[in-house]
Design an enzyme around this catalytic site. Structure first.
Site, PDB file in Angstrom:
ATOM      1  N   HIS A 219       0.186   7.224   8.868  1.00 28.23           N
ATOM      2  CA  HIS A 219       1.234   6.627   9.503  1.00 28.23           C
ATOM      3  C   HIS A 219       2.242   7.663   9.838  1.00 28.23           C
ATOM      4  CE1 HIS A 219       0.348   2.245   9.291  1.00 28.23           C
ATOM      5  NE2 HIS A 219      -0.112   2.720   8.146  1.00 28.23           N
TER       6      HIS A 219
ATOM      7  N   LYS B 222       0.920  -1.082   0.012  1.00 32.14           N
ATOM      8  CA  LYS B 222      -0.049  -0.063  -0.014  1.00 32.14           C
ATOM      9  C   LYS B 222       0.881   1.148   0.059  1.00 32.14           C
ATOM     10  CE  LYS B 222      -3.719  -2.141   2.782  1.00 32.14           C
ATOM     11  NZ  LYS B 222      -4.710  -1.871   4.000  1.00 32.14           N
TER      12      LYS B 222
ATOM     13  N   HIS C  23       0.393   5.938   3.836  1.00 30.00           N
ATOM     14  CA  HIS C  23      -0.727   6.462   4.095  1.00 30.00           C
ATOM     15  C   HIS C  23      -0.801   7.735   5.072  1.00 30.00           C
ATOM     16  CE1 HIS C  23      -4.622   7.576   5.862  1.00 30.00           C
ATOM     17  NE2 HIS C  23      -5.177   6.997   4.709  1.00 30.00           N
TER      18      HIS C  23
END
Length: 579
Positions: free
Chosen positions: A145, A139, A142
């Site tokens: 984080h 992924k 984001h």
């Protein structure tokens, strides 16, 4: 240094009260400076002496304070001793104050200022493991984080600056049922060409698509379970695809970490401990801790009465393990590998129960070192958006911070000409993100605000950087003026004294931060220092002053710049020399 004065005052108290001076050192604290108001330099709270049994806990409190103050004798260093309401105030000789505090900056010991304080002797030093950031592979990084990354980096920097051997661990989410979904999804929707061109974006698109399909397709769910089973059984095709996903992700993440100025000693992950989970289950079984629930899952009973009212699931009914099972294995493995003295996990507050269960299970298994494991939790960021709408990825936030800062710099009349304005805008933009994050208690949620965050005059990361760059410019313009001869008696103005008094608190602020692992103490100290420096620029001119006065003032500004830069680095901020 503050410790010179603290020890001098502690020695007086020791002689008067017939105790070792060591017991008084933590009780003697620097007085926070008040704007435009003269204050004492140090204070002693008499209630601390009563609590510690040094003074009787009964009797008139103020009378005790007045009596003790009258017994303490002034000398050439401690010039004034006076009683306040429950406190004794100490004022030190102004020449000694400037001389002792600014001494290290004339010896090239700028980086060590405040770090050799006796306050830190009570802190346990040794090997500290900090696990932070920990995004999921396959992924894009984001924005959610960001907090774990910058908070963990601060804790690691702080512990390292105080003499600990720090091991920075990035524990990637690289195992679990989501890889079953991604593996099955890539088989259906994946494209090798797109994976080469824009790897993480393509994996993200596949993941979104397969999740949507799985909502109403039992076949997709079954294919996902089958792929994850193949992974757990180490079947080569599934493992090969998983490895490819992992390598792509780590490479992309390292690029983002480089932008943030963050590094890790170890890239670990749940997958590293998958094989060790069987051993964990055997140990739980042999201790009688592993029970089977009505649903056929493996659970550990954490209830006080042993009535299964509070259980933690460690094994699914199909025999696959869970996140917590792998966390137990990881903790045991790390203790064996690194023999750490403390381990700190940095995640959002939604995981508090998870870590409470983890530490409880480890203690139940006989691992007493679990008492030295700690979870630092934090709140959520609300309203983090870019101009294009809701934020998903951290790089979008970093790009926008840089672009907005570049625009602000181009509009400012004070911006200096620089070789790489994009690099400066990037560093200042990241400083702004970090300070906005660190100003309040970590557990609090906060509202993300672009305009407030990037203000040059407010309590922001931009203000810290601007102050540092301005000090660098002042020192550079007067190169050669600050000679080895330095007359501390020339720093007698209240503006100079106030900065010196503020610097007395630096070791106490680091000590407080080391106790509760909250960056707000250091942030507020540095912001206050910047406001005091702004006043000093107006009231203590270097240009046009007699040479000996200019030298003394430059030493003060140089010392303040060093402390500011050191504090910024602990926070994870790279100071800029020009903006």
């Amino acid at each position: 240094m503050a410790c010179f004065f603290r020890r001098r005052i502690a020695a007086k108290l020791g002689r008067t009260l017939q105790h070792s001076e060591e017991v008084f050192i933590p009780a003697v604290t620097a007085v926070p400076v008040m704007k435009k108001q003269q204050t004492a330099d140090f204070k002693l709270s008499v209630s601390t002496l009563r609590v510690n049994g040094i003074l009787p806990s009964s009797g008139d409190f103020q009378l005790q304070t007045d009596n003790l103050a009258s017994q303490l004798k002034q000398d050439s260093v401690v010039e004034e001793i006076s009683a306040g309401r429950g406190v004794i105030n100490f004022k030190v000789n102004r020449k000694f104050l400037a001389q002792k505090l600014l001494e290290p900056f004339g010896k090239g010991e700028d980086d060590k200022f405040g770090l050799n304080s006796e306050l830190f002797l009570s802190l346990k030093r040794g090997t500290t493991l900090v696990e932070y950031s920990s995004p999921n592979i396959a992924k894009k990084f984001h924005a959610g984080h960001l907090r774990s990354t910058v908070i963990g980096n601060f804790i690691a920097n702080l512990k390292q600056s105080l003499g600990n051997n720090v091991i920075r661990i990035n524990y990637l989410g690289d195992w679990g049922m989501q890889f079953g979904l991604l593996g099955a999804g890539f088989g259906q929707f994946g494209c090798v060409e797109k994976l080469k061109q824009n790897p993480l974006q393509h994996l993200f698109e596949v993941y979104v698509q397969v999740n949507k399909e799985a909502e109403h397709s039992e076949d997709i769910k079954q294919a996902a379970r089958e792929f994850f089973r193949q992974l757990e059984q180490h079947e080569s095709q599934a493992v090969s695809l998983w490895k490819q996903f992992r390598e792509i992700t780590v490479s992309e993440y390292q690029r983002v970490y480089q932008r943030l100025g963050v590094h890790f000693d170890v890239y670990s992950g749940e997958s590293f401990h998958q094989d060790q989970t069987q051993e964990v289950l055997q140990q739980l079984q042999s201790r009688g801790l592993l029970k089977t629930s009505e649903k056929g899952t493996g659970v550990v009973d954490l209830s006080l009465d042993g009535d299964m009212s509070n259980v933690c699931t460690v094994l699914r009914s199909d025999g696959t393990t869970l996140y917590i099972t792998r966390d137990i294995a990881a903790a045991i493995n790390r203790k064996e590998m690194y023999d750490f003295d403390e381990m700190i996990y940095v995640t959002d507050k939604s995981q508090e129960n998870h870590f409470s269960q983890l530490f409880q299970i480890l203690r139940s298994m006989g691992h007493s070192w679990a008492q030295r494991c700690r979870h630092v939790s934090f709140g959520l960021v609300q309203g983090m958006k870019t101009r294009t709408g809701e934020v998903v990825f951290l790089e979008d936030v970093l790009d926008e911070a840089r672009a907005r800062m570049l625009h602000n710099m181009s509009q400012s009349s004070t911006t200096k000409e620089m070789d790489n304005p994009e690099d400066t805008a990037e560093k200042v933009g990241i400083s702004a993100l970090i300070i906005q994050d660190f100003k309040g208690p970590l557990q609090s949620d906060y509202k993300f605000d672009w305009d407030r965050m990037l203000q040059a005059q407010g309590d922001t990361g931009v203000f810290l950087q601007y102050t540092h760059a301005r000090l660098c410019s002042l020192i550079q313009r007067n190169e050669g003026v600050e000679a080895a001869t330095f007359d501390p008696s020339l720093l007698h103005e209240q503006t100079s004294v106030t900065i010196l008094q503020h610097l007395l608190r630096y070791d106490e602020v680091l000590y407080q931060s080391a106790q509760d692992l909250q960056p707000k103490h250091l942030v507020n100290f540095l912001l206050k220092l910047c406001h005091l420096i702004a006043s000093a620029h107006r009231e203590l001119p270097v240009k046009g002053s007699p040479q000996d006065v200019a030298q003394a003032r430059l030493r003060l500004f140089s010392g303040a710049r060093s402390v500011l830069a050191n504090g910024m680095r602990i926070l994870g901020i790279a100071p800029v020399a020009k903006m």
